[in-house]
Design an enzyme around this catalytic site. Structure first.
Site, PDB file in Angstrom:
ATOM      1  N   GLU A 159       0.807  -1.218   0.000  1.00  0.00           N
ATOM      2  CA  GLU A 159       0.000   0.000   0.000  1.00  0.00           C
ATOM      3  C   GLU A 159       0.841   1.270   0.000  1.00  0.00           C
ATOM      4  O   GLU A 159       0.487   2.252  -0.664  1.00  0.00           O
ATOM      5  CB  GLU A 159      -0.963   0.012   1.196  1.00  0.00           C
ATOM      6  N   HIS A 181     -11.587  -4.752   8.886  1.00  0.00           N
ATOM      7  CA  HIS A 181     -12.138  -4.630   7.535  1.00  0.00           C
ATOM      8  C   HIS A 181     -13.483  -3.902   7.554  1.00  0.00           C
ATOM      9  O   HIS A 181     -14.323  -4.136   6.694  1.00  0.00           O
ATOM     10  CB  HIS A 181     -12.345  -6.008   6.898  1.00  0.00           C
TER      11      HIS A 181
END
Lengths: 357, 327
Positions: B60, B129
């Site tokens: 990322e 999440h």
């Protein structure tokens, strides 16, 4: 291979750049200590051969990303000394309008994507500039300058891998100057040649004498040719040395007194280049390079001193593209914040409220 | 006007922008060959090739960093974060690089990068999440933050984000991807910083955004049964905020409920409530009521997950008590 006269001409050009950087940084040191330059400043004295050797291979439309220690890279890439010194003096005429300073100096007109206040902050910018060249189908290259300390951070590893798998025209130039901030490299990694890390990503690496501007130049010539022709990234480890502390004013408790003097005695890159050129460069011509650089710096300081500080309102603009447009919602929000920070002005002559309180 | 899912609306936006501008490209994990975990990239590599729709390693920091670098040098990258939670792995790139470079460098550059970040609570995805993190980025000068509420927003806001010259976070709620709605066919771009009035009522205003807009509309229907007429404001962009629309709603209804799925403490609702208190105090007939998730990580067990964030009955209840002065 260059002819002997061309090689001499290149050597003089590299020497000129190194001397300009040295004069600039010694001047910055003096003016910082005199209180003319606010903030922090990190000097690269001792490392000039890397900036000069690398940037001599680059075009204005090639990108570089720099480190905290970015004066040399910026000057070598082509930024005017006036715009740099005015920036360090926090003037409106500075290359970043006085909003960046030493640690965030940038010059997009010459492909200089910025000194970075975050160690390893440049890797992503370079990977992206290299990716952008591929997407736009140009033959530009992007060079990341970084120190040994940056290779212990995650973005180094992620971006080397990304550039390798996508075969991007990125060149990683490690300035291994033996210290990460105020800790010696020997204490922060178990390897002497940091460039062996490149092998883990399938990137070829070379090690060069970072005090020898010719050696740096030649390594970069090969890396640049490789990148431009679609050959992918290259890693170049320059063994160099930081002759000053981490920042101006660093008491340097972490190293032996006299260490810097010893290294500069034997390896000062300017002295080495002068010696290397031998009779091809007369003592007068050498002296002229210094005098020209000193004149250029004096002119830059005069320019900075004669330049205004930024207008106070400037603090509230420039966050977003378009925010100087009164129709832009961000502009209106910032105008409200600015007004909220201005104390209520006394109502002189309104006559209605007496002396107030 | 066509009816399509939220996911298809984002695809239409991507397709139109990539056809319009060759410098737009996409990168992210599992987006090209797999089509994205919500089907939001299906078919794009077939039309635009694997150079413009790039599968990436799970890196990322590199994706966002490279997105910034590409944006600085002539491209309009769209970076998919897979799950909004993983922006945490690229915080330096978002907060210290993307958000600041234009300002620090004295406006020499632009950062026209879009981060797509699927967020929100759904299907017991668990604490790592499920988050809604927009509050962090509203707090950081230099970022635009847009949050679509339905398929129409999904298309119009994504196109606006891609065309923006600023770094823009596009938070798309995972539970909205399969939800259908009417979407304009033509080149439909929603201006950033402008709210939409979804429903115009006189008794109370519910100011909200993202998935909570649907819940607020449900709440408004419940309130109707009690004879309470509610306004519902869909902010669409949470930075820049449409302060004018918020002040207008406060002036017209005199009672405001602010609701979102993100944690209430320190959230966007706090900014809105505080703004109304500072700027619209004389318009109010009662306190501004804030609803948001509890100050806990989102739990796994469905019964626990459902307990922690505001849904339609809670929003209706807050509005009812505000109107009846039962607070």
């Amino acid at each position: 291979m260059l002819s002997a006269p061309a090689r001499t001409e290149l050597g003089v050009a590299l020497l000129r750049t190194m001397i300009r950087i040295r004069v600039l940084e010694e001047g910055i040191e003096k003016h910082f200590l005199a209180g003319d330059i606010p903030g922090f400043a990190h000097l690269s004295i001792g490392q000039e051969a890397v900036a000069a050797g690398v940037c001599a291979n680059l075009r204005a439309d090639d990108a570089i990303a720099s480190t905290h220690r970015g004066h040399g890279h910026t000057l070598a890439k082509g930024t005017s000394m006036r715009a740099m010194v005015a920036e360090l003096f926090a003037r409106a005429t500075g290359v970043c309008r006085g909003k960046g300073g030493s640690m965030h100096i940038a010059d997009f007109s010459v492909g200089m994507l910025g000194a970075n206040g975050v160690v390893a902050g440049g890797f992503g910018l370079v990977a992206g500039a290299a990716l952008s060249a591929v997407q736009r189908k140009t033959d530009q290259v992007a060079v990341c300058f970084f120190g040994d300390g940056a290779t212990n951070r995650g973005p180094f590893h992620e971006n080397l891998n990304l550039c390798a798998i996508w075969n991007l025209p990125a060149i990683f130039v490690l300035e291994n100057n033996r210290y990460a901030s105020t800790t010696s490299t020997a204490e922060t990694m178990k390897i002497a040649d940091v460039s062996i890390r490149a092998a883990g990503y399938g990137i070829p690496a070379t090690i060069v004498d970072g005090f020898d501007a010719f050696a740096v130049y030649d390594a970069l010539a090969a890396a640049t040719a490789r990148a431009r022709s679609g050959g992918g990234p290259t890693f170049v480890e320059c063994k160099t040395f930081r002759a000053r502390g981490h920042y101006i004013g660093d008491p340097e408790r972490y190293r032996r007194k006299g260490e810097a003097d010893d290294v500069m005695q034997s390896d000062d890159p300017i002295v080495r280049m002068q010696a290397g050129l031998g009779d091809a460069l007369s003592p007068d011509a050498f002296e002229r390079l210094w005098n020209d650089a000193r004149d250029e710096f004096a002119d830059a300081v005069a320019f900075a001193r004669n330049s205004p500080a930024p207008e106070r309102d400037e603090a509230f603009f420039g966050v977003f593209s378009g925010d100087r447009d009164p129709a832009d919602p961000v502009h209106r929000i910032e105008a409200r914040e600015r007004d909220a920070l201005v104390p209520f002005a006394p109502q002189v002559g309104s006559g209605s409220q007496g002396s107030g309180h | 006007m066509a009816t399509m899912t939220f996911s298809e609306a984002t695809l239409a936006a991507m397709r139109e922008e990539m056809r319009r501008d060759p410098t737009v490209f996409l990168m992210g994990e599992d987006i090209a060959k797999q089509g994205g975990i919500f089907g939001q990239f299906k078919g794009l590599p077939q039309e635009f090739g694997f150079d413009r729709v790039r599968d990436t390693p799970i890196s990322e920091a590199a994706l966002v960093g490279a997105g910034v670098g590409a944006a600085l040098t002539g491209c309009r990258p769209v970076v998919d974060m897979h799950f909004a939670d993983f922006i945490t792995c690229a915080m330096d790139e978002v907060v210290n690089q993307a958000a600041k470079l234009r300002y620090m460098f004295g406006e020499q550059c632009r950062v026209p990068m879009t981060l797509r970040a699927p967020d929100g609570i759904t299907k017991s995805a668990g604490s790592q999440h499920s988050q809604a993190l927009e509050g962090w980025f509203v707090h950081t000068p230099g970022l635009e933050v847009v949050i679509p509420a339905d398929a129409e927003d999904a298309k119009g806001l994504l196109k606006a984000a891609i065309r923006s010259d600023n770094p823009t976070l596009y938070f798309e709620h995972k539970a909205l991807f399969p939800v259908k709605g009417a979407v304009p066919d033509d080149d439909f771009v929603i201006p950033l910083g402008k709210a939409k009035t979804m429903r115009d009522g006189r008794d109370v205003a519910i100011v909200t955004y993202g998935i909570t807009v649907g819940r607020a509309l449900e709440a408004a229907t419940m309130l109707e049964a009690d004879g309470i007429d509610a306004t519902v404001i869909n902010l669409r962009t949470v930075w820049p905020l449409d302060y004018d629309a918020i002040a207008d709603a406060a002036a017209r209804t005199h009672r405001v409920v602010v609701a979102h799925e993100a944690v209430k403490i320190g959230g966007v609702g706090a900014e809105i409530a505080s703004f109304i208190g500072e700027a619209c105090f004389d318009d109010l007939d009662g306190p501004v009521v804030r609803l948001g998730a509890a100050h806990v990580p989102v739990p796994f067990a469905p019964v626990l997950q459902e307990a922690v964030y505001p849904k339609a009955p809670a929003i209706a209840d807050a509005a009812r008590r505000l109107v009846r002065r039962e607070l």
